[in-house]
Structures are given as C-alpha cells and as structure tokens.
Design an enzyme around this catalytic site. Structure first.
Site, PDB file in Angstrom:
ATOM      1  N   ASP A  76     -29.444  16.095  -0.764  1.00 27.97           N
ATOM      2  CA  ASP A  76     -28.314  15.570  -0.417  1.00 27.97           C
ATOM      3  C   ASP A  76     -28.407  14.954   0.881  1.00 27.97           C
ATOM      4  OD1 ASP A  76     -24.970  14.590   0.713  1.00 27.97           O
ATOM      5  OD2 ASP A  76     -24.870  16.873   1.232  1.00 27.97           O
ATOM      6  N   GLU A  77     -27.643  13.591   1.989  1.00 27.08           N
ATOM      7  CA  GLU A  77     -27.259  13.565   3.207  1.00 27.08           C
ATOM      8  C   GLU A  77     -29.343  13.015   2.678  1.00 27.08           C
ATOM      9  OE1 GLU A  77     -25.283  12.144   4.054  1.00 27.08           O
ATOM     10  OE2 GLU A  77     -24.309  14.533   4.572  1.00 27.08           O
ATOM     11  N   HIS A 176     -13.847  -6.842   6.089  1.00 29.12           N
ATOM     12  CA  HIS A 176     -13.572  -5.542   7.399  1.00 29.12           C
ATOM     13  C   HIS A 176     -14.631  -5.795   8.151  1.00 29.12           C
ATOM     14  CE1 HIS A 176      -9.106  -5.812   5.288  1.00 29.12           C
ATOM     15  NE2 HIS A 176      -8.927  -5.589   6.728  1.00 29.12           N
TER      16      HIS A 176
END
Ligand SMILES: [Zn+2]
Length: 183
Positions: A76-77, A176
């Site tokens: 993860d990460e 955006h």
C-alpha cells in the site's frame, strides 16, 4: 485517499486467503497513527510489515518469510517507498517467484512524480489505472490535489506530517487542476 484502492487491496489479499494462500501487506511507516489498511466502505486489514525510509526492505521480507511463509505481497502507498526499496521488491518478486502487487499514487498534489512511484512504474510488468472521479465535476480525475484548511495548495512539502492543520486530498480532473492549482 479517496480512490477505492484500499478496498481493492484488501480484496486482493482476501482472495488469496480464500484459496488457502497468504498475501502479506506491506506499508511505508509514514502515517503511524493510521494503523492497518482502512477502506471507505468500512472494511480494514492489519499491516504485516511497516517499512521506514532507512529500512532494508529486502532483509525484512526475507526474515519475515523464514518465520511465516507467504504466497504474495501486497504493497500500500508504494509512492512513499524509496526507489532503492522498490528495486528490492523487484528482486524479491524475481528471486522468490512471489507476485508483488503495489498500489499507490503516481504524482503528488502538484502533479509531480513521487520518486518511489516513478521507480515502480519503471519496473512494473503490468500497470493498471484505478479510475477516480473529479470531486468538483465528476469527470475522470487525473490529479490528487491537496487542500489545507479549505484552500488548494500550489507548493509545499511532498509528504505532510501532521501539524494541526486540516489537510485533505481531492481528486481533480485536468480542467479543475489547472483552475484550482496550476503550475
Ligand atoms: Zn473537474
């Protein structure tokens, strides 16, 4: 982070256990108050190995395996690992014939590569994109921008250590991103 990747990661680990195999979960030790993996749909899973920036990840994994053999590694990460640690994961997957599935973010809140993520993309055999929607218009998000105390940040450190400000990560489409963050 808001992309559903924690849910996918937990599902992958769960799929291994359903067939009597074991996938261990590895996570950089950046966010120590956030123990385990937590998905936004409310399921969670403990982390087997936390890795600090100075850790010898190769040795840590080999030592773990000699006590508790496993069949796969889920990371993860991955963006928060050091590039050398990502190279060590590559050695592990080749030498031990154990699949390594790493989840993470490609770029930071300014749209610049995380060194660990860049190395992971260099070395990956297969790359899959997890699609996320822009928070402001629901078009496809291409950025994970950072809002601190309600304001989009254009500069600052790549990794935020908790300093009492309210920090949130906001998936944004390209339009955006240019409007709210820009270069
Ligand atoms: Zn948008």
């Amino acid at each position: 982070m808001n992309s559903g990747k924690s849910t996918m990661l937990i599902q992958v680990a769960h799929n291994y256990s359903e067939t009597g195999q074991r996938a261990i979960i590895i996570k950089p030790a950046i966010d120590t108050k956030d123990q385990g993996i937590h998905s936004r749909i409310g399921i969670s899973k403990p982390v087997d190995i936390y890795v600090s920036a100075n850790d010898d990840i190769y040795k840590k994994i080999k030592d773990f395996y000699s006590n508790e053999p496993f069949d796969a590694i889920v990371v993860d990460e991955v963006q928060f690992l050091e590039p050398k640690q990502v190279e060590d994961l590559y050695k592990i997957t080749v030498e031990m014939s154990v699949p390594v599935m790493a989840y993470g973010l490609r770029t930071d809140f300014r749209g610049q590569s995380f060194p660990g993520a860049a190395r992971a993309l260099d070395l990956a055999n297969v790359i899959e994109e997890i699609r996320t929607k822009c928070t402001l218009c629901s078009k496809k998000a291409n950025h994970n921008s950072r809002r601190r105390d309600g304001k989009f940040e254009k500069s600052g450190e790549q990794v935020v250590i908790d300093d009492g400000t309210e920090v949130e990560y906001v998936p944004l489409c390209s339009d955006h991103f240019l409007e709210k963050v820009g270069f």
